[in-house]
Every structure is written in structure tokens, then in C-alpha cells.
Design a protein around this motif. Structure first.
Motif, PDB file in Angstrom:
ATOM      1  N   ASN A  43     -14.414  -5.976 -15.300  1.00 49.91           N
ATOM      2  CA  ASN A  43     -13.023  -6.099 -15.714  1.00 49.91           C
ATOM      3  C   ASN A  43     -12.124  -4.983 -15.161  1.00 49.91           C
ATOM      4  OD1 ASN A  43     -13.444  -8.439 -17.289  1.00 49.91           O
ATOM      5  ND2 ASN A  43     -14.301  -7.181 -18.929  1.00 49.91           N
ATOM      6  N   VAL A  44     -12.624  -4.202 -14.211  1.00 51.16           N
ATOM      7  CA  VAL A  44     -11.847  -3.104 -13.651  1.00 51.16           C
ATOM      8  C   VAL A  44     -10.853  -3.635 -12.615  1.00 51.16           C
ATOM      9  CG1 VAL A  44     -11.936  -0.996 -12.284  1.00 51.16           C
ATOM     10  CG2 VAL A  44     -13.649  -1.411 -14.054  1.00 51.16           C
ATOM     11  N   ASP A  45      -9.599  -3.213 -12.735  1.00 53.70           N
ATOM     12  CA  ASP A  45      -8.564  -3.601 -11.777  1.00 53.70           C
ATOM     13  C   ASP A  45      -8.398  -2.491 -10.752  1.00 53.70           C
ATOM     14  OD1 ASP A  45      -6.457  -4.578 -10.391  1.00 53.70           O
ATOM     15  OD2 ASP A  45      -4.969  -4.297 -11.967  1.00 53.70           O
ATOM     16  N   ASN A  46      -8.974  -2.677  -9.561  1.00 50.76           N
ATOM     17  CA  ASN A  46      -8.909  -1.645  -8.528  1.00 50.76           C
ATOM     18  C   ASN A  46      -7.503  -1.416  -8.012  1.00 50.76           C
ATOM     19  OD1 ASN A  46     -11.588  -0.951  -8.570  1.00 50.76           O
ATOM     20  ND2 ASN A  46     -12.173  -2.308  -6.906  1.00 50.76           N
ATOM     21  N   ASN A  47      -6.634  -2.413  -8.120  1.00 54.71           N
ATOM     22  CA  ASN A  47      -5.284  -2.296  -7.573  1.00 54.71           C
ATOM     23  C   ASN A  47      -4.490  -1.160  -8.195  1.00 54.71           C
ATOM     24  OD1 ASN A  47      -5.551  -4.442  -5.766  1.00 54.71           O
ATOM     25  ND2 ASN A  47      -5.007  -5.945  -7.333  1.00 54.71           N
ATOM     26  N   LYS A  48      -4.772  -0.848  -9.443  1.00 51.86           N
ATOM     27  CA  LYS A  48      -4.003   0.208 -10.098  1.00 51.86           C
ATOM     28  C   LYS A  48      -4.338   1.596  -9.555  1.00 51.86           C
ATOM     29  CE  LYS A  48      -7.010   1.043 -14.124  1.00 51.86           C
ATOM     30  NZ  LYS A  48      -7.071   1.027 -15.599  1.00 51.86           N
ATOM     31  N   TYR A  49      -5.404   1.692  -8.776  1.00 48.96           N
ATOM     32  CA  TYR A  49      -5.784   2.972  -8.185  1.00 48.96           C
ATOM     33  C   TYR A  49      -5.312   3.108  -6.734  1.00 48.96           C
ATOM     34  CZ  TYR A  49      -8.871   3.255 -12.232  1.00 48.96           C
ATOM     35  OH  TYR A  49      -9.355   3.298 -13.512  1.00 48.96           O
ATOM     36  N   LEU A  50      -4.705   2.076  -6.200  1.00 46.20           N
ATOM     37  CA  LEU A  50      -4.248   2.116  -4.816  1.00 46.20           C
ATOM     38  C   LEU A  50      -2.877   2.779  -4.724  1.00 46.20           C
ATOM     39  CD1 LEU A  50      -5.243  -1.459  -3.605  1.00 46.20           C
ATOM     40  CD2 LEU A  50      -6.538   0.668  -3.395  1.00 46.20           C
ATOM     41  N   LYS A  51      -2.719   3.659  -3.738  1.00 45.40           N
ATOM     42  CA  LYS A  51      -1.448   4.331  -3.512  1.00 45.40           C
ATOM     43  C   LYS A  51      -1.050   4.164  -2.056  1.00 45.40           C
ATOM     44  CE  LYS A  51       1.030   8.706  -4.128  1.00 45.40           C
ATOM     45  NZ  LYS A  51       0.955  10.104  -4.626  1.00 45.40           N
ATOM     46  N   THR A  52       0.178   3.760  -1.823  1.00 48.33           N
ATOM     47  CA  THR A  52       0.664   3.529  -0.469  1.00 48.33           C
ATOM     48  C   THR A  52       1.590   4.662  -0.038  1.00 48.33           C
ATOM     49  OG1 THR A  52       0.545   1.130  -0.765  1.00 48.33           O
ATOM     50  CG2 THR A  52       1.932   1.942   1.033  1.00 48.33           C
ATOM     51  N   TYR A  53       1.364   5.175   1.165  1.00 52.12           N
ATOM     52  CA  TYR A  53       2.221   6.209   1.740  1.00 52.12           C
ATOM     53  C   TYR A  53       3.049   5.577   2.858  1.00 52.12           C
ATOM     54  CZ  TYR A  53      -0.564   9.650  -0.775  1.00 52.12           C
ATOM     55  OH  TYR A  53      -1.184  10.380  -1.763  1.00 52.12           O
ATOM     56  N   SER A  54       4.299   5.988   2.963  1.00 55.15           N
ATOM     57  CA  SER A  54       5.194   5.385   3.950  1.00 55.15           C
ATOM     58  C   SER A  54       5.971   6.460   4.698  1.00 55.15           C
ATOM     59  CB  SER A  54       6.171   4.435   3.248  1.00 55.15           C
ATOM     60  OG  SER A  54       7.038   3.833   4.171  1.00 55.15           O
ATOM     61  N   VAL A  55       6.052   6.313   6.014  1.00 52.86           N
ATOM     62  CA  VAL A  55       6.840   7.219   6.853  1.00 52.86           C
ATOM     63  C   VAL A  55       7.704   6.389   7.786  1.00 52.86           C
ATOM     64  CG1 VAL A  55       5.066   9.018   6.780  1.00 52.86           C
ATOM     65  CG2 VAL A  55       5.071   7.375   8.653  1.00 52.86           C
ATOM     66  N   LYS A  56       8.724   7.018   8.337  1.00 51.26           N
ATOM     67  CA  LYS A  56       9.544   6.356   9.347  1.00 51.26           C
ATOM     68  C   LYS A  56       9.910   7.370  10.419  1.00 51.26           C
ATOM     69  CE  LYS A  56      14.055   7.073   7.096  1.00 51.26           C
ATOM     70  NZ  LYS A  56      15.268   6.392   6.574  1.00 51.26           N
ATOM     71  N   GLY A  57      10.360   6.886  11.554  1.00 45.87           N
ATOM     72  CA  GLY A  57      10.723   7.793  12.633  1.00 45.87           C
ATOM     73  C   GLY A  57      11.489   7.082  13.722  1.00 45.87           C
ATOM     74  N   PHE A  58      12.113   7.874  14.586  1.00 43.18           N
ATOM     75  CA  PHE A  58      12.851   7.293  15.703  1.00 43.18           C
ATOM     76  C   PHE A  58      12.899   8.289  16.857  1.00 43.18           C
ATOM     77  CE2 PHE A  58      15.979   9.672  13.279  1.00 43.18           C
ATOM     78  CZ  PHE A  58      16.751  10.284  14.240  1.00 43.18           C
ATOM     79  N   SER A  59      13.194   7.779  18.037  1.00 45.77           N
ATOM     80  CA  SER A  59      13.305   8.601  19.235  1.00 45.77           C
ATOM     81  C   SER A  59      14.585   8.215  19.972  1.00 45.77           C
ATOM     82  CB  SER A  59      12.085   8.385  20.141  1.00 45.77           C
ATOM     83  OG  SER A  59      12.225   9.104  21.352  1.00 45.77           O
ATOM     84  N   LYS A  60      15.493   9.158  20.086  1.00 48.89           N
ATOM     85  CA  LYS A  60      16.751   8.897  20.793  1.00 48.89           C
ATOM     86  C   LYS A  60      16.559   8.931  22.299  1.00 48.89           C
ATOM     87  CE  LYS A  60      19.881  10.667  17.192  1.00 48.89           C
ATOM     88  NZ  LYS A  60      20.928  11.667  16.874  1.00 48.89           N
ATOM     89  N   SER A  61      15.711   9.848  22.746  1.00 50.44           N
ATOM     90  CA  SER A  61      15.459   9.951  24.186  1.00 50.44           C
ATOM     91  C   SER A  61      14.169  10.710  24.428  1.00 50.44           C
ATOM     92  CB  SER A  61      16.624  10.675  24.885  1.00 50.44           C
ATOM     93  OG  SER A  61      16.735  12.006  24.412  1.00 50.44           O
ATOM     94  N   GLY A  62      13.586  10.468  25.586  1.00 48.08           N
ATOM     95  CA  GLY A  62      12.377  11.192  25.960  1.00 48.08           C
ATOM     96  C   GLY A  62      11.241  10.980  24.977  1.00 48.08           C
TER      97      GLY A  62
END
Length: 197
Positions: A43-62
Motif C-alpha cells: 500500500n506504499v505510494d512511491n509517488n509521494k517521495y518523488l521530487k522534480t528539479y527544473s532548470v532553464k537557460g539560454f544563449s544569446k551568442s557563442g
């Protein structure tokens, strides 16, 4: 059904008794332990132990890339780049960031492990973190690994704990540090020295 092992559920005394039994009795204990695992985990719900990390980024040039960790510190910018003449040398390379992540994750994990195990630790210093790779991998040469082949690292711990406790700390850090396990899963050879300062 959630997969697990009896080691995560049953006390050590049970295992000691389990594996010292004659074969018929051993099978009986194994069946009993498997039954306990089902009772404790179905009856253990593994989903409650999942943690998602999110990053973003961009490059204007080079090759200069500006990144942000959305999950934890969205207002802090981290620059990745390549040295000249490829890039503008405005920040560490992605590979250096990978080594920094390993360094930081190991020290942070060491702090957590020390706290949980009530170890008296003042400073944890990484005096060496060197990754070696074959650059032919990035040039698509067949049969050459693209990632680091090996990483050499050294840590000094300022503490009044024994040398044995420092080595126990090392083992627990390496088994629970997510970034260390990422490198290990990739097949990178990891050589680490931990000693008292």
C-alpha cells in the motif's frame, strides 16, 4: 507491487538467524520474510517521495550559456562557457560544472550524514577533484567514451572523530550522494581519499 528486499524491512537479528539455518528451515524463513515484505509495501505510494528539479537557460551568442535553477533559486544566474577561442571564458565549462556538482553534492551529503549519525565535524574540504576524459569521444570517434573516464578526488575532514569514523562517513556519503551515483552509473572510475585534517 513495489519491489524491495527483506533487508529494508526486517531487523538484522532476523537475517543473522535466517542465514544460519539448515536448508528446510532457511526456506521457511525466506517465505515468511517475503510475506512480510508484501504486507509492509503493497500500500506504499512511491509517488509521494518523488521530487522534480527544473532548470532553464539560454544563449544569446557563442558558447556562453546563462542558466537558472527554477526549483530552488530562480533569481540566481549561473554562467557556463568555454575558454577562448571557442568561447568567451565567462564561466566554467559544463564539464567543470559537473565536477563542481559532484564536489558540492558530496560535501552536502557528508554534512547530512554527519548530522544524522551525530558525528562532530567542523570543516569538510575538497582538496582535489580532477576528471579525465578522452576528447576523441566528443569528436564522435567510434568506441571512445564521451563522458569522464575517471575522477580523482580528495577530502579533508576537520574532526575529533577517529579515522575509522571518517571512513564510515566516506562510505555512507558515496552510497547516498545522488551525483556520485550518477557518475558511477555512467561507468566512470571514481577514486576518493578521505582523511582527517
Amino acid at each position: 507491487m513495489i519491489k524491495t528486499t527483506t533487508k529494508t524491512i526486517l531487523p538484522k537479528t532476523f537475517h543473522k538467524k535466517l542465514f544460519s539455518q539448515p536448508q528446510p528451515q532457511l526456506q521457511l524463513y525466506k517465505n515468511f520474510s517475503q510475506h512480510l515484505v508484501v504486507l509492509f509495501t503493497e500500500n506504499v505510494d512511491n509517488n509521494k517521495y518523488l521530487k522534480t528539479y527544473s532548470v532553464k537557460g539560454f544563449s544569446k551568442s557563442g558558447s556562453t550559456v546563462e542558466t537558472t535553477a527554477i526549483t530552488t533559486c530562480p533569481n540566481v544566474k549561473v554562467i557556463l562557457d568555454e575558454p577562448k577561442p571557442i568561447g568567451a571564458n565567462l564561466g566554467p565549462t559544463p564539464l567543470e560544472h559537473a565536477l563542481m556538482s559532484l564536489l558540492g553534492c558530496e560535501i552536502i551529503t557528508a554534512r547530512r550524514v554527519a548530522q544524522v549519525n551525530k558525528l562532530n565535524i567542523k570543516e569538510v574540504n575538497c582538496t582535489k577533484m580532477e576528471g579525465t576524459l578522452d576528447v576523441r569521444g566528443m569528436r564522435a570517434v567510434e568506441g571512445i567514451q564521451v563522458h569522464f573516464q575517471k575522477v580523482e578526488m580528495a577530502f579533508e575532514v576537520e574532526t575529533n572523530e577517529t579515522d575509522e569514523k571518517v571512513q564510515e562517513l566516506k562510505e555512507k556519503v558515496e552510497s547516498t550522494c545522488p551525483v556520485y551515483q550518477l557518475f558511477k552509473a555512467a561507468g566512470c572510475k571514481l577514486n576518493a581519499e578521505w582523511k582527517r585534517k
